[in-house]
Scaffold this motif. Structure first.
Motif, PDB file in Angstrom:
ATOM      1  N   GLY A 145       0.853  -1.258   0.077  1.00 56.42           N
ATOM      2  CA  GLY A 145       0.151  -0.112   0.094  1.00 56.42           C
ATOM      3  C   GLY A 145       1.083   0.930   0.109  1.00 56.42           C
ATOM      4  O   GLY A 145       1.999   1.698  -0.265  1.00 56.42           O
ATOM      5  N   LEU A 148       5.405   4.139   2.253  1.00 54.86           N
ATOM      6  CA  LEU A 148       7.074   4.902   2.354  1.00 54.86           C
ATOM      7  C   LEU A 148       7.084   4.941   3.625  1.00 54.86           C
ATOM      8  O   LEU A 148       6.833   5.555   4.208  1.00 54.86           O
ATOM      9  CB  LEU A 148       6.725   6.455   2.052  1.00 54.86           C
ATOM     10  N   ARG A 264      12.458   5.176  -3.955  1.00 51.98           N
ATOM     11  CA  ARG A 264      13.672   5.172  -4.672  1.00 51.98           C
ATOM     12  C   ARG A 264      13.387   5.034  -5.418  1.00 51.98           C
ATOM     13  O   ARG A 264      14.352   5.390  -6.924  1.00 51.98           O
ATOM     14  CB  ARG A 264      14.800   3.799  -3.753  1.00 51.98           C
TER      15      ARG A 264
HETATM   16  O1  LIG Z   1       7.080   1.032  -1.785  1.00 56.01           O
HETATM   17  C1  LIG Z   1       7.005   1.699  -1.725  1.00 56.01           C
HETATM   18  C2  LIG Z   1       6.022   2.848  -0.596  1.00 56.01           C
HETATM   19  O2  LIG Z   1       5.192   2.404  -1.329  1.00 56.01           O
HETATM   20  C3  LIG Z   1       8.129   2.921  -1.548  1.00 56.01           C
HETATM   21  O3  LIG Z   1       9.109   3.125  -2.935  1.00 56.01           O
HETATM   22  P1  LIG Z   1      10.568   3.103  -3.248  1.00 56.01           P
HETATM   23  O4  LIG Z   1      10.094   1.311  -3.313  1.00 56.01           O
HETATM   24  O5  LIG Z   1      10.165   3.326  -4.708  1.00 56.01           O
HETATM   25  O6  LIG Z   1      10.825   3.871  -2.610  1.00 56.01           O
END
Ligand SMILES: O=C(CO)COP(=O)(O)O
Ligand SMILES: NC(=O)C1=CN([C@@H]2O[C@H](COP(=O)(O)OP(=O)(O)OC[C@H]3O[C@@H](n4cnc5c(N)ncnc54)[C@H](O)[C@@H]3O)[C@@H](O)[C@H]2O)C=CC1
Length: 341
Positions: A145, A148, A264
């Protein structure tokens, strides 16, 4: 009868998300005195967590709860544990499972936090777990979900999805990771939840490229929206539910990842858009951007299933050096006109 919460939970992977999710589990289980055992590859990470209750390499100054311990001893981390959570880079999973399998309790439930497709097999992480651990599908779950890690480590509120074919198992896992700042919903659509988390990383690369080229919000919103369309096409072709893609694991995660400098994948795309080569971007990144390696696997699945995914196709072309970031937009806009569906 309601199943009692797990007394001990193991988390394999002490990167940003593994450590953060260990915190979610520890905070969720504080009143029940749940113990969370975190596995780290490196002794210095384990020492810092056990001594200072921090993992500064990944989570800066975030202070971890006292009911988290960390060890490099996989057998000790997994001993007698009924809930095992795995958060390592997707491409590293299978190579580790042969060593982990004899250490995992035969009645354990295993949860994947990973958002990648395996290069070479195009397999989702839940499929890799089923193949290598020999577990029935109702003992394998996925959490995905708008998650972050850094925001969640700061206890900023969010929601997520716990997906398992067995709704009761999903509910049991959700109860174990319900914190004041983390609200897990349950879903039995593992395919849809996984595909949402995987393809959003590829779309985030495209949106990051737009960001790096200083394109506007209209452009990024258009890529996000059409990205959700092609994500949904693939998920449904694999047996997922379209409703899942308009939920937290689809649209929710796509919005968060495509909008945040914490992502990322978004960051890697931005650097590509600013003119760095893929090698330069990879050298710059000290964390995992799953979309870079998963994009080709997503496209392979799309070709096998005859699913049209033009954004993914263009991202792969950029990653392979066959399309300039300057031509990504024009290539997408120049296609034949069609209905939106
Ligand atoms: O999955 C993520 C947010 O839900 C993290 O995203 P990233 O792997 O692009 O940092
Ligand atoms: N960081 C985030 O915000 C989120 C990450 N995820 C997913 O979680 C999974 C784990 O990623 P992160 O924790 O973000 O990664 P990370 O890049 O923050 O940390 C990676 C971790 O894996 C370890 N590692 C690297 N190579 C390894 C190998 N070959 N074998 C074993 N361990 C290895 C590293 O030592 C580190 O502990 C990914 O699939 C990611 O998509 C999902 C949601 C949020």
């Amino acid at each position: 009868m309601t199943r009692r919460p797990p007394a001990v939970v193991a988390v394999l992977g002490s990167g940003s998300w593994g450590t953060t999710f260990a915190k979610v589990l520890a905070d969720a289980g504080e009143s029940a005195d749940t113990q969370v055992r975190l596995w780290a590859r490196r002794g210095e990470i384990a020492d810092e967590i056990n001594t200072h209750h921090t993992n500064s390499r990944y989570l800066a100054e975030t202070v971890l709860p006292d009911n988290i311990s960390c060890s490099t001893d996989t057998a000790a981390v997994l001993d007698g544990v009924e809930l095992v959570v795995i958060a390592v880079p997707a491409q590293s999973l299978r190579s580790q499972l042969s060593a982990w399998k004899p250490l995992i309790s035969p009645d354990a439930v295993v949860v994947s936090l990973m958002k990648g497709l395996e290069v070479g097999t195009d397999a989702r992480m839940s499929q890799v777990l089923a193949e290598e651990l020999g577990l029935p599908e109702d003992r394998i779950a996925v959490v995905s979900g708008p998650n972050l890690a850094m925001e969640i480590a700061r206890c900023e509120p969010t929601a997520s999805v716990v997906a398992c074919p067995d709704a009761e198992v999903a509910t049991w896992i959700a109860a174990a990771c319900t914190a004041t700042y983390f609200r897990p919903y349950t879903n039995t659509d593992v395919v849809g939840v996984e595909i949402g988390g995987i393809v959003k990383n590829v779309i985030a690369l495209a949106v990051g490229i737009c960001e790096g080229k200083q394109m506007g919000d209209n452009t990024k919103a258009s890529v996000i929206t059409r990205g959700l369309t092609e994500t949904t096409r693939l998920a449904v072709a694999l047996g997922g539910e379209p409703e899942t893609m308009s939920g937290l694991a689809g649209m929710g995660d796509l919005i968060a990842t495509c909008s945040s400098a914490l992502s990322r994948n978004h960051t890697a795309g931005r650097l590509l858009g600013q003119g760095l080569s893929l090698d330069e971007v990879t050298a710059h990144m000290n964390q995992t951007a799953e979309g870079i390696k998963s994009a080709q696997a997503v496209l392979d699945l799309a070709h096998q299933l005859k699913v049209y995914m033009p954004i993914t196709d263009s991202v792969v072309a950029v990653l392979q050096g066959n399309l300039s970031v300057h031509d990504l937009g024009p290539r997408l806009l120049a296609r034949e006109l069609k209905s939106e569906g």
